[in-house]
Enzyme design. Structure first.
Site, PDB file in Angstrom:
ATOM      1  N   ARG A 233     -60.784 101.865 -12.066  1.00 21.79           N
ATOM      2  CA  ARG A 233     -59.909 101.748 -10.911  1.00 21.79           C
ATOM      3  C   ARG A 233     -60.501 100.800  -9.885  1.00 21.79           C
ATOM      4  NH1 ARG A 233     -56.331 102.876 -13.185  1.00 21.79           N
ATOM      5  NH2 ARG A 233     -54.696 104.427 -12.906  1.00 21.79           N
ATOM      6  N   GLU A 262     -53.360  95.811  -5.915  1.00 19.85           N
ATOM      7  CA  GLU A 262     -52.697  95.195  -7.072  1.00 19.85           C
ATOM      8  C   GLU A 262     -51.233  94.976  -6.725  1.00 19.85           C
ATOM      9  OE1 GLU A 262     -53.425  97.427 -10.658  1.00 19.85           O
ATOM     10  OE2 GLU A 262     -55.585  97.428 -10.335  1.00 19.85           O
ATOM     11  N   HIS A 280     -54.867  94.438 -15.042  1.00 25.18           N
ATOM     12  CA  HIS A 280     -54.691  95.873 -15.329  1.00 25.18           C
ATOM     13  C   HIS A 280     -54.067  96.080 -16.718  1.00 25.18           C
ATOM     14  CE1 HIS A 280     -54.207 100.005 -13.223  1.00 25.18           C
ATOM     15  NE2 HIS A 280     -54.398 100.170 -14.522  1.00 25.18           N
TER      16      HIS A 280
END
Ligand code: NAD
Ligand code: MLT
Length: 528
Positions: A233, A262, A280
């Site tokens: 994360r 993000e 991601h």
């Protein structure tokens, strides 16, 4: 009843088939709503399915009047305000196992990409530069991988690193020597891991405690030329500190799949040639996306059908074997809860639940929640459910305690609930009888035996001849049919109780008149 499910992030078509195939479920997929449109429309949905893009915030959950469940197709739930979900009685489920393999493989790919400069070399070649000197790498063999967070993904990464002939040292508060031995790795403190890793990879959730776990001080402890990987994360690594550590030469390279903000397209880290980055993609494989969507779809269906979910996030997870044992008690506990709050007929401060006999051996947390739900429903109506029952009890200042005794007290299983309010303590007990289901077997100190259902009346009176007859006439005068009647007493001429089941609700007016009869101490109507 038809349920409306909103899927607000892209999920595998194959994976959501279980939902599509349900006739009573209507799905709205990726309507492209921005935050405002989502806020405007969320109150039309019973379930919301997300990946990591949709921010499931407190304002959203507070507007979601119909929402019962949020399904996260993946592991991390840091995009969901769990406290707000719990407070609003919304269960959150995730799919914790489906993408472990993909995320572990992606981590290994990132380690390899870093060690051999693959993305940089590829990029140069695409720019027509044949540069072999610039992209000399390092071998993984005999290097040390430091793993911070040895859960599902961390452990899989450790196994794969062993396959690359790396030594692995890991830090996780729950890592035992036994597990480390099983994996053939070393267990270390965080500092030991930071000091000894040639490559350091983080696999913790993003929590208050892990936010910026890898910060400037942590970089100071590391070997010169260390390489850093984050496929867990954004936010576990302090991005500014990482930038400085790369610029200073302390860190030789970093591979990042996740970022503090993000989408992540404008950041000084992206200007550094030592940084390898993916948007991601850790869980982005056909296989993982299908499994997480299937897992979460099944849990949503289970929940909407009133069954126990497999992967609750804001409720303790109970193994299915134990759930199977305790599920039949939910109904009994809720009915006993509603019975006792009607019986007490006042605002209470204290709830004590005792589990006896075989129940004393079981995981009874969910049974306690059902009992508290039954009690609180009288104060709070349908907004109380299994998810928020204990939270709401706490907020109302109620203490809830559980105790257990193996004594059978004449029953193989017994749930006793006592509540205390300003007028004192009231008690009720029930059992599950084979073949007969839920039975109410005690009201205060008196023995009874009836199904806790429908309209009931508890009458406290003095044991004297004629009371029962007068009571029967009083009910007849009000045109109320008595279906069953049970009587118990403390002794001849002493305090006694009548428990009636009647065919309709006893109105206040009739209740007040009956309460005026001689020998009657109290009349309480109970509707279950
Ligand atoms: P997990 O719950 O199985 O493992 C997390 C581990 O971190 C646990 O063992 C826990 O004890 C440990 N931990 C917690 N706090 C710690 C601390 N302060 N120091 C050290 N260890 C600590 O979770 P998982 O399934 O292995 O997932 C790990 C992470 O990867 C999560 O953040 C998840 O969201 C993320 N993830 C990312 C992707 C991706 O697409 N990049 C895909 C899947 C999962
Ligand atoms: C996860 O936590 O499961 C991952 O970040 C994957 C995802 O969001 O798709």
């Amino acid at each position: 009843m038809a349920y409306r499910v909103l899927i607000s992030d892209p999920l595998s078509e194959e994976g959501i088939k279980p939902l599509i195939e349900k006739e009573n479920i209507e799905i709205v997929r990726n309507p492209g709503w921005d935050e405002t449109a989502l806020l405007e429309n969320i109150d039309q949905f019973d379930a919301l399915l997300v990946r990591s893009q949709t921010q499931v915030t407190r304002p959203l959950l507070e507007k979601a009047a119909r929402l019962k469940i949020v399904g996260r197709a993946g592991v991390g739930v840091d995009n969901i305000d769990l406290d707000a979900a719990t407070e609003n009685g919304i269960i959150v489920v995730n799919a914790p196992n489906g993408n472990t393999n993909s995320a572990a493989e992606h981590t290994v790919a990132m380690i390899m990409a870093l060690s051999r400069n693959i993305p940089q070399a590829y990029h140069a070649l695409k720019q027509k530069q044949w540069d072999r000197k610039r992209f000399v790498g390092v071998e993984l063999k005999q290097k040390t991988l430091g793993v911070v967070g040895l859960g599902r993904i961390g452990a899989e990464v450790a196994k794969r690193a062993k396959g690359q002939r790396m030594s692995v040292i890991a830090y996780d508060p729950f890592l035992t020597d036994e597990k480390a031995d099983q994996l053939g790795i070393k267990r270390g403190t965080l500092e030991e891991v930071l000091r000894s890793g040639d490559f350091i990879t983080v696999h913790t959730p993003l929590l208050k405690e892990t936010k910026h776990l890898i910060n400037a001080q942590a970089f100071e402890l590391m070997k010169d030329g260390v390489q850093i990987v984050n496929c867990a994360r954004g936010g576990i690594i302090d991005e500014d500190a990482l930038y400085d550590a790369i610029v200073s030469g302390k860190v030789a390279g970093a591979a990042l799949d996740v970022f503090e903000q993000e989408p992540f397209t404008e950041h000084k880290l992206l200007t550094l040639p030592e940084v390898v980055a993916t948007p991601h993609l850790g869980a982005s494989t056909v296989e993982a996306q299908e499994i997480v969507a299937i897992d979460v779809s099944h849990d949503v269906i289970r929940f909407l059908e009133g069954k126990a979910v497999r992967h609750p996030v804001n409720l303790p997870s109970i193994p299915s074997e134990s759930m199977h044992q305790i599920e039949p008690y939910f109904y009994l506990a809720e009915k006993l809860g509603t019975f006792i709050i009607d019986l007490a007929n006042e605002v209470i401060q204290d709830i004590r639940i005792t589990y006896s006999g075989e129940l004393s051996e079981m995981e009874t947390g969910p049974v306690t929640r059902s009992a508290v739900k039954g009690i609180l429903k009288r104060y709070l109506g349908s907004r109380v459910n299994d998810v928020n029952a204990l939270f709401l009890a706490d907020r109302k200042g109620l203490t809830v305690s559980e105790s257990r005794t193996s004594a059978q007290k004449g029953f193989t299983n017994l749930i006793t609930i006592e509540v205390t309010g300003p007028s004192g303590t009231r008690k009720v007990a029930g059992t599950l009888l084979n073949g007969l289901g839920a039975r109410l077997v005690r009201v205060d100190e008196y023995r009874v035996d009836t199904t806790p259902e429908g309209h009931m009346v508890v009458i406290q009176h003095i044991d004297q001849p004629g009371v029962i007859g007068r009571m029967g006439s009083a009910f007849a005068q009000h045109d109320i049919n008595i279906a069953t009647m049970q009587v118990d007493r403390s002794g001849v001429g002493g305090n006694a109780i009548m428990l009636l089941t009647i065919d309709r609700h006893l109105e206040d007016e009739a209740l007040a008149e009956i309460a005026l009869l001689d020998e009657i101490k109290s009349v309480t109507a109970i509707d279950l």
